[in-house]
Write an enzyme that holds these catalytic residues in place. Structure first.
Site, mmCIF file in Angstrom:
data_model
loop_
_atom_site.group_PDB
_atom_site.id
_atom_site.type_symbol
_atom_site.label_atom_id
_atom_site.label_comp_id
_atom_site.label_asym_id
_atom_site.label_seq_id
_atom_site.Cartn_x
_atom_site.Cartn_y
_atom_site.Cartn_z
ATOM 1 N N TRP A 188 3.089 14.777 35.708
ATOM 2 C CA TRP A 188 2.980 14.715 34.250
ATOM 3 C C TRP A 188 2.142 15.863 33.711
ATOM 4 C CZ3 TRP A 188 6.752 12.190 32.478
ATOM 5 C CH2 TRP A 188 7.252 11.081 33.165
ATOM 6 N N ASP A 200 -4.579 12.982 28.648
ATOM 7 C CA ASP A 200 -3.485 12.025 28.732
ATOM 8 C C ASP A 200 -4.000 10.864 29.572
ATOM 9 O OD1 ASP A 200 -1.252 10.513 29.292
ATOM 10 O OD2 ASP A 200 -0.072 12.164 30.127
ATOM 11 N N LYS A 258 1.950 0.832 29.731
ATOM 12 C CA LYS A 258 1.284 0.555 31.000
ATOM 13 C C LYS A 258 0.152 -0.451 30.801
ATOM 14 C CE LYS A 258 2.576 5.212 32.359
ATOM 15 N NZ LYS A 258 3.601 4.942 33.364
#
Length: 363
Positions: free
Chosen positions: A104, A172, A196
């Site tokens: 990511w 992030d 999540k």
């Protein structure tokens, strides 16, 4: 046909607290005194204003968000933030700093390159992304430094934050927000996709220091400007209303559990239970350096693909699902977010012990 709930170890969309699902079910047809479902109500209505306002207030309490930070509820997932961050911050110097710790962060780096110069100040690629790299003193002229604080695929996490000087730290935090205490004041921007630890997919939380708003690059689309969303309080256009409502329910649940510190203590207990077994196992292995192990995502491996396939098949028969590792690394992975009860981890470890007893000697 299986009618009872399984233990869902998916990396995302992930397990939600049963209390939250039951409350959402109770309010599905009629939300309190609104006479309609949240899915039907106007985002300009008084009822939804209370929902989004209450959700922000709870998040501020749980993370101790100061008044000089804005809280936004946006669309597009964390992946859209890979573009919004450079669009809105690179105007300072034209250069963004990044730490590469996996899939990511690599995507964030690639996206940022569309809008200015990218400086990768450190990377753990040469070590298979099994650690968090040492970060050297930053070069001059960075508009910001971006990190991925928990790496969902590779199972690493930052245990301390880099010094950034005048460059705002951007994080992030999609896969571990609310899982352990954090000082929001350490960040210029702290963002997370919901699917999540916050709620269902569809909304992204962005916490941004207000002095960073308004420095967007020329020709930045209106919908991708932080200043527009701050000014309109996330209501510039129709937001993902139901996802925001669900985030509010999850935040209520976290408060009832005792807050972020209580979640952290439970997460430590769950992770230690699983890592202890992996460290003692003669069949299962894990590659992450112990000092940087994630509390949320635990990748592990068996010696052969055939054994891995057998494990997944038998696990599903026992109600332990979504344990397949990410396609880029293979193997297995257990995501044990806030909503995963300790009983789920205990059931997984018990199955792994039994699996090792039955298959370990056949290698």
């Amino acid at each position: 046909m299986r009618l009872e709930r399984v233990y869902n170890f998916s990396a995302g969309p992930s397990v939600l607290p049963e209390e939250v699902l039951k409350k959402a079910a109770d309010e599905m047809l009629v939300y309190r005194d609104a006479g309609m479902s949240v899915m039907e109500m106007s985002h300009r209505s008084k009822a939804f204003e209370r929902i989004i306002g209450g959700t922000e207030e709870r998040l501020r309490r749980l993370l101790d968000i100061p008044d000089d930070y804005a809280v936004l509820f946006l669309q597009g997932g964390a992946s859209l933030q890979f573009a919004m961050v450079p669009m809105n911050l690179m105007g300072r110097t034209g250069k963004g700093g990044y730490v590469d710790t996996g899939h990511w962060s690599s995507r964030a780096i690639k996206e940022a390159g569309l809008f200015g110069e990218v400086e990768v100040v450190a990377s753990s690629a040469d070590r298979g992304y099994t650690t968090i790299p040492e970060i050297p003193p930053l070069p001059e002229g960075l508009s910001y430094l971006h990190i991925t604080t928990n790496n969902t695929i590779y199972g690493t996490r930052y245990t301390s934050l880099p010094a950034t000087g005048d460059a705002p730290l951007v994080a992030d935090a999609s896969s571990h927000i609310l899982s352990e205490p954090v000082d929001i004041r350490s960040f210029g921007i702290y963002y997370a996709g919901a699917q999540k630890n916050l709620g269902p997919a569809g909304v992204t939380v962005v916490i941004i220091r207000k002095d960073l708003v308004g420095g967007h690059l020329p020709h930045t689309p209106t919908m991708l400007r932080y200043d527009i969303h701050v000014e309109k309080r996330s209501l510039y256009n129709t937001p993902p209303c139901y996802a925001i409502y669900m985030v509010g329910l999850v935040l209520e649940w976290v408060e009832r559990q005792g807050g972020v510190q209580a979640m952290y203590e439970r997460n430590l207990e769950k992770a230690e239970l699983l890592y202890r077994f992996l460290d003692e196992s003669d069949l299962f292995t894990t590659k992450v350096e112990p000092a940087y192990r994630s509390l949320m995502n635990v990748p592990f491996f068996l010696p052969t693909e055939e054994l891995t396939a057998t494990f997944l098949e038998e696990a599903e028969e026992r109600g332990l699902v979504n344990l397949k590792g990410h396609r880029s690394v293979g193997g297995l992975r257990a995501s044990i977010y806030n909503a995963m009860p300790k009983e789920g981890v205990e059931a997984l470890v018990a199955f792994m012990k039994d699996f090792e007893r039955r298959y370990g000697r056949r290698r």
